[in-house]
Design a protein around this motif. Structure first.
Motif, PDB file in Angstrom:
ATOM      1  N   ALA A  16       0.945  -1.201  -0.074  1.00 51.25           N
ATOM      2  CA  ALA A  16       0.023  -0.089  -0.011  1.00 51.25           C
ATOM      3  C   ALA A  16       0.904   1.339  -0.136  1.00 51.25           C
ATOM      4  CB  ALA A  16      -0.994  -0.010   1.051  1.00 51.25           C
ATOM      5  N   GLN A  41      -2.438   9.378   6.633  1.00 54.93           N
ATOM      6  CA  GLN A  41      -2.251   7.798   6.071  1.00 54.93           C
ATOM      7  C   GLN A  41      -3.521   7.164   6.575  1.00 54.93           C
ATOM      8  OE1 GLN A  41       0.417   6.026   5.183  1.00 54.93           O
ATOM      9  NE2 GLN A  41       1.675   7.706   4.490  1.00 54.93           N
ATOM     10  N   TYR A  45      -5.443   4.717   3.753  1.00 52.37           N
ATOM     11  CA  TYR A  45      -5.792   3.347   3.945  1.00 52.37           C
ATOM     12  C   TYR A  45      -6.993   3.211   3.565  1.00 52.37           C
ATOM     13  CZ  TYR A  45      -1.221   1.729   5.453  1.00 52.37           C
ATOM     14  OH  TYR A  45       0.373   1.464   5.357  1.00 52.37           O
ATOM     15  N   GLU A  49      -8.701   0.731   0.793  1.00 47.69           N
ATOM     16  CA  GLU A  49      -9.512  -0.256   0.909  1.00 47.69           C
ATOM     17  C   GLU A  49     -10.820  -0.515   0.265  1.00 47.69           C
ATOM     18  OE1 GLU A  49     -11.382  -2.661   4.848  1.00 47.69           O
ATOM     19  OE2 GLU A  49     -10.527  -0.653   5.026  1.00 47.69           O
TER      20      GLU A  49
END
Length: 517
Positions: A16, A41, A45, A49
């Motif tokens: 990632a 961050q 994420y 996702e």
């Protein structure tokens, strides 16, 4: 980030962190350096996702490519209502180490063919490297009956299976000694864009049999999903029980696999042929009764049902047609016979042709010889003078043992009418045990570990019997060198737990006289 995820679909798997960095690079390229500030961050994420859900962006590269190439919309499927109406063929590396002829352990390729209507695995072959001639041999094995091999359990015979044995026997007398694997003549064969399948050699074989040749689109594995899933089943239901199993990737591979007792290529092919016969009697999840979805059929049961409903007549290929599909080579006929790959083949029918010219000037007066790469027991020489084929047997065939035992599978229910579940279960356990142990005469373990070299040789000769091919009913010639008395002694010798011979001492009368004093 959507653009970064799309770029990663066909590339190698990255983390990632790389995708976040690539997202920033795309923003700088489109809007100028520093024009757009990235969020935290944790926000990145959460966004990744959501955008990569179901795409395996940071997971398996193979799964990710397959999902990316999958078309949108509902899945379609071409239905097949008769055996042979639609068949699929594919090749994949087998996750097992095999000891090749030169003694080097290596993986081999598995090439198989499946019938979509019945899910029957009509044939499968193993080769170090798949070539176009191997696909032709696979096609030839599909359209010929599989004869019972020495050492196979009678539960594997067609006469004791769910197949319509009596009706098939009226069509072809070879079915009397055939194994429980149906003969299916393809109407359409679906293959991928591999060089092996789109080669001129394989296309010529399909034209010879009048088969419709249908290649799929490039990178479209889902268009032949049945054979893809079938090859995966071979890995989970057969390959993992073998000695030398490597796993399907480096992460799952064990250590020191080369030191295990590995099967040779011909021995592993025999085990695979036996396993295929048992697969035909295993209930398949894709063969369910539409009116009773709780019941599953086996491929042999589905074949028997479709023969009744579709009026399919399985006319097997003749012996001459089978030989025509085999690979050819050109050799001279010498006084001792014909030599191919350090094996000598001979027969009395070859006497008029020894050291003679064939008359084929384009081939320097050599003789055309056809051979089966998966059966070294015999070859066929074309008689250019009178026509037809002359069958030659390997001169050392009598020395080849049959290391193949009885059965191969765990049946959850009774599928063979004349064989009990206990017989099938015992035979299945025996095959999986033998496959896992590897060749007993090459390892330190096994029942013969404490026997002498001569004892093991006698036991091997006792169990030895010549292999058979799917088409040739004639038996190999007897060994003229073997003594009858020696053969009789070998037949009377026990197969296992051979006792050590302790010679009796020579009677000495003077020594016995001294003992009295």
């Amino acid at each position: 980030m959507r653009k970064a995820v799309a770029e990663a679909a066909q590339g190698s798997t990255r983390t990632a962190t790389y995708l976040f960095w690539r997202t920033g690079q795309i923003l700088d390229e489109d809007h100028g350096r520093g024009a757009v500030e990235l969020p935290s961050q944790r926000s990145l994420y959460r966004l990744l996702e959501k955008l990569s859900a179901g795409k395996h962006t940071t997971g398996s590269a193979r799964t990710r490519r397959s999902l990316a190439d999958r078309p949108d919309g509902p899945f379609g499927e071409r239905s097949a209502a008769a055996p042979g109406e639609l068949m699929q063929m594919d090749s994949t590396p087998l996750d097992v180490l095999v000891r090749l002829d030169d003694g080097v352990p290596a993986r081999v390729d598995l090439t198989g063919m499946i019938d979509v209507a019945t899910r029957s695995l009509t044939a499968a072959v193993l080769r170090p490297t798949t070539k176009s001639v191997d696909a032709s041999v696979l096609l030839a094995r599909t359209v010929t009956p599989e004869l019972m091999r020495p050492g196979w359990a009678q539960a594997l015979a067609m006469s004791r299976s769910a197949l319509p044995f009596r009706r098939l026997l009226d069509i072809d007398a070879r079915m009397e000694h055939a194994a429980a694997r149906p003969v299916i003549v393809p109407e359409t064969i679906v293959v991928d864009q591999g060089k092996v399948f789109i080669s001129h050699n394989f296309r010529a074989s399909c034209n010879f049999l009048g088969i419709n040749f249908q290649p799929v689109h490039d990178a479209s594995g889902w268009e032949k999903g049945h054979i893809e899933r079938m090859l995966g089943s071979v890995g989970t239901l057969f390959a993992q029980f073998l000695a030398g199993y490597t796993g399907f990737n480096a992460e799952r591979r064990g250590r020191h696999l080369e030191q295990q007792p590995l099967w040779s290529l011909l021995e592993l092919q025999e085990l695979l042929d036996e396993w295929i016969v048992v697969w035909q009697s295993r209930p398949h999840d894709g063969l369910r009764d539409p009116l009773h979805p709780g019941r599953m059929f086996s491929p042999n049961e589905k074949y028997a049902a479709l023969v009744e409903t579709a009026g399919y007549v399985p006319v097997a290929l003749s012996a001459d047609d089978y030989v025509e599909l085999l690979p050819a080579t050109w050799r001279a006929i010498n006084a001792y016979g014909v030599k191919i790959r350090h094996r000598t083949y001979d027969d009395q029918a070859l006497n008029p042709l020894r050291q003679q010219r064939s008359g084929v000037k384009d081939r320097k007066d050599l003789w055309e010889i056809h051979y089966d790469p998966y059966d070294v027991s015999r070859i066929w020489v074309r008689d250019h003078w009178k026509g037809g084929w002359i069958t030659l047997f390997w001169k050392q065939l009598h020395r080849v043992a049959a290391p193949f035992g009885e059965l191969a599978w765990d049946h959850t229910r009774r599928t063979l009418p004349a064989a009990s579940e206990e017989q099938l279960a015992d035979a299945v356990a025996d095959l999986l045990r033998r496959a896992h142990q590897g060749p007993a005469d090459r390892g330190d373990a096994g029942t013969g570990a404490g026997l002498s070299r001569r004892d093991r040789r006698v036991a091997a000769r006792t169990k030895s019997s010549p292999p058979s091919t799917p088409i040739a009913p004639e038996a190999p010639p007897a060994d003229p060198v073997t003594d009858n008395s020696e053969a009789g002694q070998a037949d009377d010798a026990p197969e296992e737990n051979i006792a050590k011979v302790i010679p009796m001492p020579i009677f000495d009368p003077f020594t016995e006289a001294d003992k009295r004093w």
